[in-house]
Design an enzyme around this catalytic site. Structure first.
Site, PDB file in Angstrom:
ATOM      1  N   ARG A  58       0.833  -1.208   0.000  1.00 10.43           N
ATOM      2  CA  ARG A  58       0.000   0.000   0.000  1.00 10.43           C
ATOM      3  C   ARG A  58       0.869   1.259   0.000  1.00 10.43           C
ATOM      4  NH1 ARG A  58      -3.089   2.430   4.647  1.00 10.43           N
ATOM      5  NH2 ARG A  58      -4.473   3.941   3.678  1.00 10.43           N
TER       6      ARG A  58
ATOM      7  N   HIS B 244       0.544   4.227  -2.693  1.00  9.85           N
ATOM      8  CA  HIS B 244       0.256   5.614  -2.336  1.00  9.85           C
ATOM      9  C   HIS B 244       1.414   6.548  -2.686  1.00  9.85           C
ATOM     10  CE1 HIS B 244      -3.486   5.243   0.447  1.00  9.85           C
ATOM     11  NE2 HIS B 244      -3.561   4.452  -0.598  1.00  9.85           N
TER      12      HIS B 244
ATOM     13  N   TRP C  66     -10.408  -8.774   2.970  1.00  5.29           N
ATOM     14  CA  TRP C  66     -11.163  -9.097   1.747  1.00  5.29           C
ATOM     15  C   TRP C  66     -11.309 -10.614   1.554  1.00  5.29           C
ATOM     16  CZ3 TRP C  66      -7.702  -4.949   1.929  1.00  5.29           C
ATOM     17  CH2 TRP C  66      -8.211  -3.696   1.579  1.00  5.29           C
TER      18      TRP C  66
HETATM   19 ZN1  ZEM Z   1      -6.222  -0.130  -1.548  1.00  8.18          ZN
HETATM   20  N1  ZEM Z   1      -7.205   0.371   0.161  1.00  8.18           N
HETATM   21  N2  ZEM Z   1      -7.487   1.071  -2.630  1.00  8.18           N
HETATM   22  N3  ZEM Z   1      -5.164  -0.508  -3.239  1.00  8.18           N
HETATM   23  N4  ZEM Z   1      -4.940  -1.232  -0.479  1.00  8.18           N
HETATM   24  C1  ZEM Z   1      -6.931  -0.114   1.406  1.00  8.18           C
HETATM   25  C2  ZEM Z   1      -5.972  -1.053   1.745  1.00  8.18           C
HETATM   26  C3  ZEM Z   1      -5.067  -1.595   0.852  1.00  8.18           C
HETATM   27  C4  ZEM Z   1      -8.559   1.808  -2.146  1.00  8.18           C
HETATM   28  C5  ZEM Z   1      -8.870   2.014  -0.787  1.00  8.18           C
HETATM   29  O1  ZEM Z   1      -9.754   3.004  -0.452  1.00  8.18           O
HETATM   30  C6  ZEM Z   1      -8.252   1.266   0.264  1.00  8.18           C
HETATM   31  C7  ZEM Z   1      -5.430  -0.063  -4.510  1.00  8.18           C
HETATM   32  C8  ZEM Z   1      -6.560   0.627  -4.896  1.00  8.18           C
HETATM   33  C9  ZEM Z   1      -7.497   1.157  -3.995  1.00  8.18           C
HETATM   34  C10 ZEM Z   1      -3.886  -1.950  -0.984  1.00  8.18           C
HETATM   35  C11 ZEM Z   1      -3.353  -1.854  -2.270  1.00  8.18           C
HETATM   36  C12 ZEM Z   1      -3.965  -1.174  -3.304  1.00  8.18           C
HETATM   37  C13 ZEM Z   1      -7.807   0.482   2.344  1.00  8.18           C
HETATM   38  C14 ZEM Z   1      -7.786   0.209   3.844  1.00  8.18           C
HETATM   39  C15 ZEM Z   1      -8.642   1.326   1.642  1.00  8.18           C
HETATM   40  C16 ZEM Z   1      -9.769   2.154   2.254  1.00  8.18           C
HETATM   41  C17 ZEM Z   1      -6.725   1.041   4.540  1.00  8.18           C
HETATM   42  C18 ZEM Z   1      -6.735   0.763   6.028  1.00  8.18           C
HETATM   43  O2  ZEM Z   1      -7.812   0.943   6.626  1.00  8.18           O
HETATM   44  O3  ZEM Z   1      -5.683   0.408   6.576  1.00  8.18           O
HETATM   45  C19 ZEM Z   1      -9.282   2.373  -3.270  1.00  8.18           C
HETATM   46  C20 ZEM Z   1     -10.524   3.235  -3.186  1.00  8.18           C
HETATM   47  C21 ZEM Z   1      -8.631   1.958  -4.406  1.00  8.18           C
HETATM   48  C22 ZEM Z   1      -8.943   2.222  -5.837  1.00  8.18           C
HETATM   49  C23 ZEM Z   1     -10.149   2.490  -6.294  1.00  8.18           C
HETATM   50  C24 ZEM Z   1      -4.357  -0.415  -5.395  1.00  8.18           C
HETATM   51  C25 ZEM Z   1      -4.296  -0.057  -6.880  1.00  8.18           C
HETATM   52  C26 ZEM Z   1      -3.430  -1.107  -4.645  1.00  8.18           C
HETATM   53  C27 ZEM Z   1      -2.109  -1.704  -5.023  1.00  8.18           C
HETATM   54  C28 ZEM Z   1      -1.738  -1.985  -6.278  1.00  8.18           C
HETATM   55  C29 ZEM Z   1      -3.361  -2.831   0.038  1.00  8.18           C
HETATM   56  C30 ZEM Z   1      -2.240  -3.844  -0.137  1.00  8.18           C
HETATM   57  C31 ZEM Z   1      -4.110  -2.616   1.189  1.00  8.18           C
HETATM   58  C32 ZEM Z   1      -3.997  -3.328   2.536  1.00  8.18           C
HETATM   59  C33 ZEM Z   1      -3.124  -2.552   3.504  1.00  8.18           C
HETATM   60  C34 ZEM Z   1      -3.010  -3.204   4.852  1.00  8.18           C
HETATM   61  O4  ZEM Z   1      -2.479  -2.523   5.757  1.00  8.18           O
HETATM   62  O5  ZEM Z   1      -3.396  -4.348   5.049  1.00  8.18           O
END
Ligand code: ZEM
Length: 296
Positions: free
Chosen positions: A48, A52, A194
Site C-alpha cells: 500500500r 500511495h 477481503w
Molecule cells: Zn487499496 N485500500 N485502494 N489498493 N490497499 C486499502 C488497503 C489496501 C482503495 C482504498 O480506499 C483502500 C489499490 C486501490 C485502492 C492496498 C493496495 C492497493 C484500504 C484500507 C482502503 C480504504 C486502509 C486501512 O484501513 O488500513 C481504493 C478506493 C482503491 C482504488 C479504487 C491499489 C491499486 C493497490 C495496489 C496496487 C493494500 C495492499 C491494502 C492493505 C493494507 C493493509 O495494511 O493491510
C-alpha cells in the site's frame, strides 16, 4: 531535470547500487515482522505504501504526483488522511534507507518495497528500474489525490484514467491487490479483510467478489461496506467491479485464470510506479529473485 512532455528523466546517480541486496533486506524485514497486524505481516502495508507513493499521479500534469520525487517521506504527505497507517510502513523502511542512504532514493525504496511485497507474498515477478530522486518539498503534490473508497464504477474508471490507465483490464488487475491485507477502522473508517489468505498474493479477491453473498451494512464508523458471513468485506469501490458489465467480465476472467491476473497486474503495477518518469534505453530492467529462490 524536468522534461515537460516526457516526464522526469531517470537519474543514473545510483546505478552501481546492488538492488538485489536492497530487495533482500526488505524481504528479510517482512520475515522479521510476521506478527504485525495479527500475523498478516507487513507485506500488505508495504504494498500500500508503494501504491500511495505513486497514486497521486495526474497524467494531465505529467510531471507531478508520481513516485519520482519520493515525497511520501514528508510528514505533510504522510499526514494526508488517505495515508493513515503508512507512517508505520515508512518507519519500518527507515533503517534500510539509512544503510543505503548514499546509494538509494526514497522513491526507489518505496516502489521497490512494493515489488518485494508482491513477490515475497507469492505474486508475479515485477520488472523494476532505478532512477527516482529525493525531490524537495516543493515537488510534493497537494494532499487529497488518492481515491475515495465510496466511488462507483464511473468514478473508479475516471480515477484510473487520471493515472493513465485507459484499459479496464489494468484497473481491475490493480485493485486485485486487495487480495492481501485488510481495512482498519482507525485508518480508513472501514473494517475487515477481503478474504482468508491475507498475506498471500492470489486471485482470491476476484473469486470472493463473484462467489460470496454480500450484504451492504453500516459499520461502526458510519460508513457503508459489503460484508459476508465469514467476516470478509468489500469496499463500495471494490463492488463496483461487479456492478459494471465491462469490469465484471474481467473479474470473471481473473477469477478463473490466476495467471492472466498476474500477467496484467505485473505490467500495470510496473507502469504505475514508473508514471511520469522517462528512462533512457540504457537503464536496465531489473527482475529480482525471491529469498526462497536464493535458498535464503
Ligand atoms: Zn487499496 N485500500 N485502494 N489498493 N490497499 C486499502 C488497503 C489496501 C482503495 C482504498 O480506499 C483502500 C489499490 C486501490 C485502492 C492496498 C493496495 C492497493 C484500504 C484500507 C482502503 C480504504 C486502509 C486501512 O484501513 O488500513 C481504493 C478506493 C482503491 C482504488 C479504487 C491499489 C491499486 C493497490 C495496489 C496496487 C493494500 C495492499 C491494502 C492493505 C493494507 C493493509 O495494511 O493491510
Amino acid at each position: 531535470n524536468t522534461v515537460e512532455t516526457t516526464g522526469f528523466k531517470a537519474s543514473q546517480q545510483f546505478k552501481s547500487t546492488n538492488y538485489q541486496n536492497v530487495y533482500n533486506d526488505i524481504a528479510q524485514l517482512i520475515r522479521d515482522n510476521e506478527e504485525h497486524d495479527d500475523y498478516i505481516g507487513c507485506g500488505p502495508v508495504l504494498l500500500r505504501l508503494a501504491w500511495h507513493a505513486s497514486g497521486q499521479f495526474d497524467v494531465s500534469q505529467n510531471v507531478r504526483g508520481g513516485a519520482y520525487n519520493g515525497t511520501l517521506r514528508f510528514d505533510k504527505e504522510l499526514n494526508d488522511p488517505s495515508n493513515a497507517g503508512l507512517g508505520y510502513a515508512y518507519n519500518l523502511l527507515k533503517p534500510i534507507y539509512k544503510k543505503y542512504s548514499d546509494q538509494l532514493s526514497h522513491g526507489d525504496l518505496f516502489t521497490l518495497a512494493g515489488v518485494v511485497a508482491v513477490q515475497e507474498m507469492g505474486g508475479p515477478k515485477i520488472p523494476w528500474r532505478y532512477g527516482r530522486v529525493d525531490g524537495d518539498i516543493e515537488t510534493m503534490p497537494e494532499n487529497g489525490r488518492l481515491p475515495d473508497a465510496n466511488g462507483d464504477a464511473g468514478y473508479v474508471r475516471k480515477f484510473f484514467k487520471r493515472l493513465d490507465f485507459l484499459k479496464d483490464e489494468e484497473t481491475v488487475a490493480l485493485i486485485g491487490a486487495h487480495c492481501v491485507g485488510k481495512t482498519h477502522l482507525k485508518n480508513s473508517g472501514f473494517e475487515g479483510p477481503w478474504g482468508a489468505a491475507t498475506n498471500m498474493f492470489t486471485n482470491e479477491f476476484f473469486r470472493n467478489l463473484l462467489n460470496e453473498k454480500w450484504n451492504l451494512e453500516t459499520n461502526d464508523a458510519g460508513n457503508k461496506q459489503y460484508n459476508n458471513d465469514k467476516g470478509y468485506m468489500m469496499l463500495p469501490s471494490d463492488m463496483a467491479l461487479v456492478q459494471d458489465g465491462s469490469f465484471k467480465k474481467i473479474v470473471q476472467k481473473f477469477a478463473e485464470d490466476e495467471q492472466a491476473f498476474f500477467t496484467v497486474f505485473s505490467s500495470a503495477f510496473s507502469k504505475l510506479i514508473e508514471n511520469g518518469i522517462y528512462f533512457e534505453k540504457s537503464t536496465p530492467i531489473l527482475y529480482f529473485k525471491t529469498l526462497d529462490e536464493q535458498d535464503l
